[in-house]
Design a protein around this motif. Sequence first.
Motif, PDB file in Angstrom:
ATOM      1  N   THR A  11       0.840  -1.188   0.000  1.00 38.71           N
ATOM      2  CA  THR A  11       0.000   0.000   0.000  1.00 38.71           C
ATOM      3  C   THR A  11       0.877   1.242   0.000  1.00 38.71           C
ATOM      4  N   ALA A  12       0.508   2.191  -0.861  1.00 45.36           N
ATOM      5  CA  ALA A  12       1.332   3.395  -1.013  1.00 45.36           C
ATOM      6  C   ALA A  12       0.527   4.641  -0.679  1.00 45.36           C
ATOM      7  N   ILE A  13       1.264   5.653  -0.259  1.00 42.86           N
ATOM      8  CA  ILE A  13       0.720   6.996  -0.038  1.00 42.86           C
ATOM      9  C   ILE A  13       1.540   7.959  -0.890  1.00 42.86           C
ATOM     10  N   ILE A  14       0.859   8.829  -1.604  1.00 41.79           N
ATOM     11  CA  ILE A  14       1.542   9.785  -2.483  1.00 41.79           C
ATOM     12  C   ILE A  14       1.610  11.145  -1.794  1.00 41.79           C
ATOM     13  N   TYR A  15       2.785  11.760  -1.852  1.00 40.35           N
ATOM     14  CA  TYR A  15       2.962  13.113  -1.308  1.00 40.35           C
ATOM     15  C   TYR A  15       3.409  14.032  -2.447  1.00 40.35           C
ATOM     16  N   CYS A  16       2.669  15.130  -2.647  1.00 39.97           N
ATOM     17  CA  CYS A  16       2.978  16.116  -3.687  1.00 39.97           C
ATOM     18  C   CYS A  16       3.144  17.482  -3.031  1.00 39.97           C
ATOM     19  N   ARG A  17       4.050  18.286  -3.582  1.00 41.82           N
ATOM     20  CA  ARG A  17       4.234  19.620  -2.998  1.00 41.82           C
ATOM     21  C   ARG A  17       4.697  20.621  -4.049  1.00 41.82           C
ATOM     22  N   VAL A  18       4.099  21.812  -3.986  1.00 41.58           N
ATOM     23  CA  VAL A  18       4.599  22.992  -4.697  1.00 41.58           C
ATOM     24  C   VAL A  18       4.847  24.063  -3.652  1.00 41.58           C
ATOM     25  N   ASP A  76       0.140   7.765  11.971  1.00 41.98           N
ATOM     26  CA  ASP A  76      -0.050   7.495  13.410  1.00 41.98           C
ATOM     27  C   ASP A  76      -1.368   6.788  13.668  1.00 41.98           C
ATOM     28  N   ALA A  77      -2.382   7.130  12.870  1.00 42.89           N
ATOM     29  CA  ALA A  77      -3.710   6.526  13.069  1.00 42.89           C
ATOM     30  C   ALA A  77      -3.798   5.114  12.494  1.00 42.89           C
ATOM     31  N   GLN A  78      -2.809   4.726  11.683  1.00 42.43           N
ATOM     32  CA  GLN A  78      -2.827   3.394  11.064  1.00 42.43           C
ATOM     33  C   GLN A  78      -1.686   2.533  11.608  1.00 42.43           C
ATOM     34  N   ARG A  79      -1.538   2.520  12.894  1.00 43.69           N
ATOM     35  CA  ARG A  79      -0.463   1.766  13.528  1.00 43.69           C
ATOM     36  C   ARG A  79      -0.555   0.285  13.148  1.00 43.69           C
ATOM     37  N   GLY A  80       0.596  -0.319  12.858  1.00 42.25           N
ATOM     38  CA  GLY A  80       0.647  -1.735  12.529  1.00 42.25           C
ATOM     39  C   GLY A  80       0.515  -2.020  11.052  1.00 42.25           C
ATOM     40  N   LYS A  81       0.244  -1.001  10.241  1.00 42.33           N
ATOM     41  CA  LYS A  81       0.106  -1.193   8.803  1.00 42.33           C
ATOM     42  C   LYS A  81       1.304  -0.564   8.097  1.00 42.33           C
ATOM     43  N   SER A  82       1.897  -1.283   7.168  1.00 45.62           N
ATOM     44  CA  SER A  82       3.083  -0.812   6.464  1.00 45.62           C
ATOM     45  C   SER A  82       2.686   0.003   5.236  1.00 45.62           C
ATOM     46  N   TYR A  83       3.363   1.122   5.056  1.00 50.04           N
ATOM     47  CA  TYR A  83       3.102   1.991   3.916  1.00 50.04           C
ATOM     48  C   TYR A  83       4.412   2.338   3.226  1.00 50.04           C
ATOM     49  N   THR A  84       4.297   2.624   1.940  1.00 53.31           N
ATOM     50  CA  THR A  84       5.398   3.187   1.175  1.00 53.31           C
ATOM     51  C   THR A  84       4.976   4.577   0.715  1.00 53.31           C
ATOM     52  N   VAL A  85       5.742   5.582   1.096  1.00 50.55           N
ATOM     53  CA  VAL A  85       5.441   6.972   0.724  1.00 50.55           C
ATOM     54  C   VAL A  85       6.205   7.294  -0.561  1.00 50.55           C
ATOM     55  N   ILE A  86       5.460   7.683  -1.598  1.00 51.86           N
ATOM     56  CA  ILE A  86       6.046   7.968  -2.912  1.00 51.86           C
ATOM     57  C   ILE A  86       5.990   9.469  -3.163  1.00 51.86           C
ATOM     58  N   PHE A  87       7.096  10.034  -3.605  1.00 53.62           N
ATOM     59  CA  PHE A  87       7.110  11.451  -3.973  1.00 53.62           C
ATOM     60  C   PHE A  87       7.946  11.629  -5.226  1.00 53.62           C
ATOM     61  N   ASP A  88       7.718  12.759  -5.902  1.00 54.89           N
ATOM     62  CA  ASP A  88       8.246  12.968  -7.249  1.00 54.89           C
ATOM     63  C   ASP A  88       9.740  13.241  -7.274  1.00 54.89           C
ATOM     64  N   ASP A  89      10.202  14.153  -6.409  1.00 57.76           N
ATOM     65  CA  ASP A  89      11.578  14.610  -6.462  1.00 57.76           C
ATOM     66  C   ASP A  89      12.117  14.728  -5.047  1.00 57.76           C
ATOM     67  N   THR A 113       8.313   3.265   4.615  1.00 56.14           N
ATOM     68  CA  THR A 113       9.467   3.434   3.735  1.00 56.14           C
ATOM     69  C   THR A 113       9.148   4.514   2.714  1.00 56.14           C
ATOM     70  N   ILE A 114      10.191   5.066   2.108  1.00 56.99           N
ATOM     71  CA  ILE A 114       9.975   6.123   1.120  1.00 56.99           C
ATOM     72  C   ILE A 114      10.667   5.735  -0.181  1.00 56.99           C
ATOM     73  N   GLU A 115      10.044   6.159  -1.278  1.00 55.60           N
ATOM     74  CA  GLU A 115      10.599   5.929  -2.604  1.00 55.60           C
ATOM     75  C   GLU A 115      10.449   7.207  -3.418  1.00 55.60           C
ATOM     76  N   CYS A 116      11.500   7.529  -4.163  1.00 57.48           N
ATOM     77  CA  CYS A 116      11.536   8.748  -4.964  1.00 57.48           C
ATOM     78  C   CYS A 116      11.627   8.365  -6.429  1.00 57.48           C
ATOM     79  N   LEU A 117      10.905   9.106  -7.286  1.00 55.22           N
ATOM     80  CA  LEU A 117      10.871   8.770  -8.703  1.00 55.22           C
ATOM     81  C   LEU A 117      12.214   8.974  -9.388  1.00 55.22           C
TER      82      LEU A 117
END
Length: 470
Positions: A11-18, A76-89, A113-117
């Motif tokens: 399961t992934a979570i996407i983070y975008c920022r300008v 914090d609200a999803q304790r016990g569940k693993s996520y991968t945070v994906i961001f562009d740069d 964990t985090i992954e960058c494009l």
Amino acid sequence: MTENQTTSKGTAIIYCRVSSIRQTVDGSGLESQEQRCRAYAKEHGYEVEAVFPDNVSGGGDFMRRPGMVALLSYLDAQRGKSYTVIFDDLKRFARDTEFHLKLRREFARRGATIECLNFRLEDTPEGKFIETVIAAQGELEREQNSRQVVQKMQARVENGFWVFRAPIGYKYIAAPSGGKILVLDEVLAPVVREALEGYACGHFSTQAEVQRFLERSPYFPKDRPDGTIRSMTVTRFLKKAVYAGYVEAPKWGVSLRKGKHPPIISFETYQRIQENLEGRKYRPAARKDFHEDFPLRGFVLCDCCGRAMTAAWSKGRYKHYAYYRCETRGCEVKGKSVPRAKLEDTFAEIIKGLQPARELFDLTKVMLRDAWDMRFASATDQRAELTRQIGDVQRQIDCLLDRLVEASSPTVISAYEAKIDKLERDRLLLNERIENMVPPKGRLEDCIELALRFLSSPWNIYEKGDYLMR
């Protein structure tokens, strides 16, 4: 394996920022980042559960970004569940070396964990070193951009341009020479002028009265949801030199100087406001219970003791009745009520009788014209005297500057700087008086028209005017 046969990797979570809201409105930065991140997640078998966007810079501090704070709270609200945070740069992550490393630890502590494009994150000494170098490069670029922006803003302030958020009563428009310039807001500028000039001349005795006046205005923006304004907002409002047509930026070392925008009040009025704020003049507070039901309360005097009468509604058997009465202790008629209708009707008869004869009207015109001509004739002499005073002030400034160069004590330097600042403001005030010394042609007719209209029919003005005018 085909696209439909791709197994879910997690399961992934996407983070975008300008960096600003403008980039969100004018461009498609957030949308394009999300699109690339979703394509990456699909290619690597991730199922996207949520997207957290940000349109603020935060100055490198991720805890000042609402989207990042919401993302961490979600983890914090999803304790016990693993996520991968994906961001562009990598620069979207944190453009600050210290906060980059701290944010990495925050995700690790939450089991994410985090992954960058465009950068492969490796948990090796070489990978950590390269990652730190790139984060430091992002911090350098951010600080260089910030310095460049500040330098440009400082240069514009030095040239007389306001570069901060438009003050209430002004708005920005595009300037022909480039950039933006302040112009008067046709709706709010009159409200601001009435509030500032009212406090300067004593019509509003306290800041609380200015606050109540601004709260009554439907156009003036309010601080709180209940339609009220914070007292600190009023204090800052009264201290702004920008309303007098001047700009300054003390944090950048830019002293007070003439601005390129039109003033709402004169610099002399601004100085009187500052004197009132500093308590140099005694200003008796006005009543808080002025009410449209009793416009003469406080102005009508008791015939027995000569003190101002008060007024109130009295409850009868079937309805309420309005009365004026004297409440002065020791007065023979204390507590005796006068019906509002009787007193105000008598006042109306007096006002209606204040109709000047035609001969008096013509005489008033002649008197006003003679007074105007006398002032016009003396304007040249007054201008010469003010010019001489400006020369004296400038010589004092030059003398203090010479002493300032030779001074070494911080206390003495501070005293010299304060004195120079005061003299600079005195010089600005004298320059403004010289500019307004000779009134423009046609001004006499405008003044006569207003004065004579008041003298000709005070009753019409009282009857048709609003409560403040009455």
